[in-house]
Design an enzyme around this catalytic site. Structure first.
Site, PDB file in Angstrom:
ATOM      1  CE  LYS A 196      -1.710  -4.397   3.346  1.00 59.70           C
ATOM      2  NZ  LYS A 196      -2.051  -5.863   2.655  1.00 59.70           N
ATOM      3  CE1 TYR A 227      -4.327  -2.690   5.635  1.00 59.30           C
ATOM      4  CE2 TYR A 227      -3.838  -0.637   5.130  1.00 59.30           C
ATOM      5  CZ  TYR A 227      -3.941  -1.705   4.733  1.00 59.30           C
ATOM      6  OH  TYR A 227      -4.257  -2.149   3.469  1.00 59.30           O
ATOM      7  CB  SER A 265      -0.871   0.067   1.189  1.00 56.74           C
ATOM      8  OG  SER A 265      -1.521   1.150   1.588  1.00 56.74           O
TER       9      SER A 265
HETATM   10  P1  NAD Z   1     -11.258  -6.933   1.242  1.00 52.70           P
HETATM   11  O1  NAD Z   1     -11.615  -6.921   2.606  1.00 52.70           O
HETATM   12  O2  NAD Z   1     -12.378  -6.558  -0.135  1.00 52.70           O
HETATM   13  O3  NAD Z   1     -10.642  -8.325   0.507  1.00 52.70           O
HETATM   14  C1  NAD Z   1      -9.841  -9.109   1.508  1.00 52.70           C
HETATM   15  C2  NAD Z   1     -10.224 -10.411   1.411  1.00 52.70           C
HETATM   16  O4  NAD Z   1      -9.608 -11.256   2.346  1.00 52.70           O
HETATM   17  C3  NAD Z   1     -11.720 -10.641   1.804  1.00 52.70           C
HETATM   18  O5  NAD Z   1     -12.577 -11.406   0.924  1.00 52.70           O
HETATM   19  C4  NAD Z   1     -11.513 -11.482   3.316  1.00 52.70           C
HETATM   20  O6  NAD Z   1     -12.654 -12.080   3.627  1.00 52.70           O
HETATM   21  C5  NAD Z   1     -10.315 -12.178   2.890  1.00 52.70           C
HETATM   22  N1  NAD Z   1      -9.535 -12.231   4.281  1.00 52.70           N
HETATM   23  C6  NAD Z   1      -9.080 -11.692   5.174  1.00 52.70           C
HETATM   24  N2  NAD Z   1      -8.433 -12.054   6.048  1.00 52.70           N
HETATM   25  C7  NAD Z   1      -8.495 -13.455   5.886  1.00 52.70           C
HETATM   26  C8  NAD Z   1      -7.671 -14.659   6.295  1.00 52.70           C
HETATM   27  N3  NAD Z   1      -7.097 -14.658   7.386  1.00 52.70           N
HETATM   28  N4  NAD Z   1      -7.847 -15.715   5.603  1.00 52.70           N
HETATM   29  C9  NAD Z   1      -8.615 -15.695   4.393  1.00 52.70           C
HETATM   30  N5  NAD Z   1      -9.139 -14.816   3.890  1.00 52.70           N
HETATM   31  C10 NAD Z   1      -9.140 -13.584   4.654  1.00 52.70           C
HETATM   32  O7  NAD Z   1     -10.347  -6.009   0.825  1.00 52.70           O
HETATM   33  P2  NAD Z   1      -9.577  -5.407  -0.653  1.00 52.70           P
HETATM   34  O8  NAD Z   1      -9.835  -3.921  -0.738  1.00 52.70           O
HETATM   35  O9  NAD Z   1      -9.779  -6.133  -1.414  1.00 52.70           O
HETATM   36  O10 NAD Z   1      -7.833  -5.372  -0.161  1.00 52.70           O
HETATM   37  C11 NAD Z   1      -7.338  -6.485  -0.648  1.00 52.70           C
HETATM   38  C12 NAD Z   1      -5.658  -6.343  -0.255  1.00 52.70           C
HETATM   39  O11 NAD Z   1      -5.351  -5.239  -0.779  1.00 52.70           O
HETATM   40  C13 NAD Z   1      -5.702  -6.222   1.281  1.00 52.70           C
HETATM   41  O12 NAD Z   1      -4.238  -6.757   1.548  1.00 52.70           O
HETATM   42  C14 NAD Z   1      -5.460  -4.727   1.557  1.00 52.70           C
HETATM   43  O13 NAD Z   1      -4.815  -4.346   2.708  1.00 52.70           O
HETATM   44  C15 NAD Z   1      -4.597  -4.429   0.380  1.00 52.70           C
HETATM   45  N6  NAD Z   1      -4.836  -2.762  -0.148  1.00 52.70           N
HETATM   46  C16 NAD Z   1      -6.177  -2.452  -0.188  1.00 52.70           C
HETATM   47  C17 NAD Z   1      -6.390  -1.028  -0.479  1.00 52.70           C
HETATM   48  C18 NAD Z   1      -7.932  -0.488  -0.808  1.00 52.70           C
HETATM   49  O14 NAD Z   1      -8.063   0.704  -0.844  1.00 52.70           O
HETATM   50  N7  NAD Z   1      -8.788  -1.293  -0.927  1.00 52.70           N
HETATM   51  C19 NAD Z   1      -5.333  -0.214  -0.718  1.00 52.70           C
HETATM   52  C20 NAD Z   1      -3.958  -0.813  -0.498  1.00 52.70           C
HETATM   53  C21 NAD Z   1      -3.900  -1.997  -0.092  1.00 52.70           C
HETATM   54  N1  UFG Z   2     -12.304  11.496   3.176  1.00 48.08           N
HETATM   55  C1  UFG Z   2     -13.602  12.476   3.638  1.00 48.08           C
HETATM   56  N2  UFG Z   2     -14.413  11.758   4.062  1.00 48.08           N
HETATM   57  C2  UFG Z   2     -14.806  10.449   4.058  1.00 48.08           C
HETATM   58  C3  UFG Z   2     -13.699   9.593   4.022  1.00 48.08           C
HETATM   59  C4  UFG Z   2     -12.420  10.044   3.402  1.00 48.08           C
HETATM   60  O1  UFG Z   2     -13.254  13.454   3.350  1.00 48.08           O
HETATM   61  O2  UFG Z   2     -15.876  10.232   4.625  1.00 48.08           O
HETATM   62  C5  UFG Z   2     -10.999  12.025   2.669  1.00 48.08           C
HETATM   63  C6  UFG Z   2      -9.869  11.646   3.528  1.00 48.08           C
HETATM   64  O3  UFG Z   2      -9.706  12.573   4.712  1.00 48.08           O
HETATM   65  C7  UFG Z   2      -8.768  11.483   2.540  1.00 48.08           C
HETATM   66  C8  UFG Z   2      -9.456  11.110   1.161  1.00 48.08           C
HETATM   67  O4  UFG Z   2     -10.812  11.296   1.410  1.00 48.08           O
HETATM   68  O5  UFG Z   2      -8.332  12.694   2.360  1.00 48.08           O
HETATM   69  C9  UFG Z   2      -9.350   9.715   0.944  1.00 48.08           C
HETATM   70  O6  UFG Z   2      -9.651   8.877   2.152  1.00 48.08           O
HETATM   71  P1  UFG Z   2      -9.874   7.390   2.220  1.00 48.08           P
HETATM   72  O7  UFG Z   2     -10.025   6.864   3.399  1.00 48.08           O
HETATM   73  O8  UFG Z   2     -10.658   6.825   0.978  1.00 48.08           O
HETATM   74  O9  UFG Z   2      -8.286   6.732   1.604  1.00 48.08           O
HETATM   75  P2  UFG Z   2      -6.862   6.823   2.486  1.00 48.08           P
HETATM   76  O10 UFG Z   2      -5.898   7.736   1.370  1.00 48.08           O
HETATM   77  O11 UFG Z   2      -6.972   7.488   3.520  1.00 48.08           O
HETATM   78  O12 UFG Z   2      -6.403   5.507   2.671  1.00 48.08           O
HETATM   79  C10 UFG Z   2      -6.719   4.427   1.621  1.00 48.08           C
HETATM   80  C11 UFG Z   2      -6.929   3.177   2.241  1.00 48.08           C
HETATM   81  C12 UFG Z   2      -5.554   2.644   3.229  1.00 48.08           C
HETATM   82  C13 UFG Z   2      -4.496   2.675   2.007  1.00 48.08           C
HETATM   83  C14 UFG Z   2      -4.354   3.891   1.551  1.00 48.08           C
HETATM   84  C15 UFG Z   2      -3.297   4.027   0.557  1.00 48.08           C
HETATM   85  O13 UFG Z   2      -7.767   3.237   3.137  1.00 48.08           O
HETATM   86  O14 UFG Z   2      -5.596   1.312   3.851  1.00 48.08           O
HETATM   87  O15 UFG Z   2      -5.450   4.402   0.757  1.00 48.08           O
HETATM   88  O16 UFG Z   2      -3.335   2.751  -0.524  1.00 48.08           O
HETATM   89  F1  UFG Z   2      -3.409   2.530   2.866  1.00 48.08           F
END
Ligand code: NAD
Ligand code: UFG
Length: 341
Positions: A157, A153, A128
């Site tokens: 990572k 969290y 991330s």
């Molecule tokens: P998500 O929650 O939709 O998907 C994660 C999946 O993993 C879910 O289906 C959940 O049931 C499963 N899971 C969690 N723990 C588990 C375990 N112990 N065993 C088996 N399954 C398990 O999340 P996502 O947005 O698809 O994120 C996927 C990956 O990308 C994660 O590692 C997350 O940290 C990373 N990531 C996401 C974002 C974002 O903004 N969505 C940003 C940066 C990194």
């Molecule tokens: N924001 C608002 N109102 C809301 C939600 C978010 O103003 O209700 C703003 C936040 O302050 C931020 C921007 O929208 O400025 C984006 O916020 P997000 O929560 O959508 O995303 P972040 O960049 O804070 O974090 C996300 C994931 C993290 C990940 C990161 C980088 O939640 O897990 O992107 O990949 F690490």
């Protein structure tokens, strides 16, 4: 031709389901490992409706070592693993740090153990942009120094990346790619799969969609006094389908002989402020977002966006979906899930 098998942990989730579609479209055979803690099997039906192929599904918790051994033995012919399975709620991780360390790092260590035992050579890991913390210079490249993580969290990572690097040194048969995602948004253009946040969304995009649909009364915009051109936080919002395709490119790159640990930023290279995103959504959908400005959210980085040139040069991948299409897909998906409730 025999299809190559990829194990996708967390494949029922948001990014995993879109990546499964991309992998199947590219000719891979996918086995999903998921405990459904933050997803449900509906996503599998969506994948079938899009691709015509049902991925194999194993209901399993990646932290359960015995079960993981059984499943990896069954799928020892897999050539690679894409490890998505993790918990991802930043706020919850502050309240329950051990849950996050146990789940995210315990699961990863079991994956690495099994890949070593069953000689599976290629790993792609979901990292991330959070690993960069508050960067000194923008845009961030993969060489931008990492900052101390601001949440458990984020720590999982940073630590996950280090655990993988150490394991690759010790296991010459393993090569790995760390993908640092910026802010994934949107849904599959078919409207068959998308993001399903549990309860009140933490992230901006699902909150905008729910406010547009009337599920939430009003979007709170966290802070308008940042040192940015319009005072709002800046992020790099990347289309989920572009992001999914990058995993296919990363797997092919490993298969083509890349060794060691490879790191790529996955973003568009363009920063958008919160207000710019709201206005772009309104323009793309014709729906007005009720919103109000509130105080800053603790821990928010004022501005971050990617330099994603390395992915273009080495993987031959770049983000191509225009923002208005991404926002339209997010809205299509929101309307579908609002109707089905
Ligand atoms: P998500 O929650 O939709 O998907 C994660 C999946 O993993 C879910 O289906 C959940 O049931 C499963 N899971 C969690 N723990 C588990 C375990 N112990 N065993 C088996 N399954 C398990 O999340 P996502 O947005 O698809 O994120 C996927 C990956 O990308 C994660 O590692 C997350 O940290 C990373 N990531 C996401 C974002 C974002 O903004 N969505 C940003 C940066 C990194
Ligand atoms: N924001 C608002 N109102 C809301 C939600 C978010 O103003 O209700 C703003 C936040 O302050 C931020 C921007 O929208 O400025 C984006 O916020 P997000 O929560 O959508 O995303 P972040 O960049 O804070 O974090 C996300 C994931 C993290 C990940 C990161 C980088 O939640 O897990 O992107 O990949 F690490």
């Amino acid at each position: 031709m025999v299809q190559q098998k990829i194990i996708v942990t967390g494949g029922a989730g948001y990014i995993g389901s879109h990546t499964t579609v991309a992998l199947q479209n590219a000719g891979y055979r996918v086995v999903i490992l998921d405990n459904l803690s933050n997803s449900d099997k509906d996503s599998m039906d969506g994948i079938v409706r899009i691709t015509g192929v049902r991925p194999e599904f194993e209901h399993i918790d990646c932290t359960d070592r015995t079960a993981m051994h059984r499943i990896f033995e069954r799928h020892r012919d897999a050539i690679g693993v894409i490890h998505f399975a993790a918990l991802k709620a930043v706020g919850e991780s502050v309240e329950k740090p051990l849950l996050y360390y146990r789940n995210n790092l315990g699961g990863l260590m079991n994956v690495l153990d099994m890949m070593t035992e069953f000689k599976i050579p290629y790993l792609v890991f979901s990292s991330s942009a959070t690993v960069y913390g508050v960067p000194d210079k923008l845009p961030v490249t993969e060489d931008t120094p990492l900052q101390p993580a601001t949440s458990p969290y984020g720590q999982t990572k940073v630590m996950g990346e280090n655990i993988i690097a150490d394991t690759v040194v010790a296991n010459s048969g393993l090569s790995a790619t760390l993908l640092r995602y910026f802010n994934p948004i949107g849904a599959h253009p078919s409207g068959e799969i998308g993001e399903r946040p549990n309860g009140v969304p933490n992230n901006l995009m699902p909150y905008i969609c729910q406010a547009a649909a009337g599920v939430r009364e009003c979007l709170c915009v966290f802070g308008d006094d940042y040192d940015t051109p319009d005072g709002f936080c800046i992020r790099d919002y990347i289309d989920i389908n572009d992001l999914a395709n990058a995993h296919v490119a990363a797997m092919r790159h490993l298969q083509s002989g890349a060794t060691g640990v490879n790191v790529f930023n996955l973003g568009t290279g363009c920063g958008q402020s919160v207000m710019q995103l709201i206005r772009a959504f309104e323009k793309a959908t014709g729906v007005t977002i009720p919103h109000k400005i509130t105080s800053r959210r603790a821990g928010d980085v004022p501005a971050i966006y990617a330099n994603a040139c390395r992915a273009e040069q080495i993987l031959g991948w770049r983000a191509v979906v225009p923002l208005h299409e991404t926002l339209a897909s997010a809205w299509r998906w929101q309307q579908k899930i609002t109707k089905s409730k």
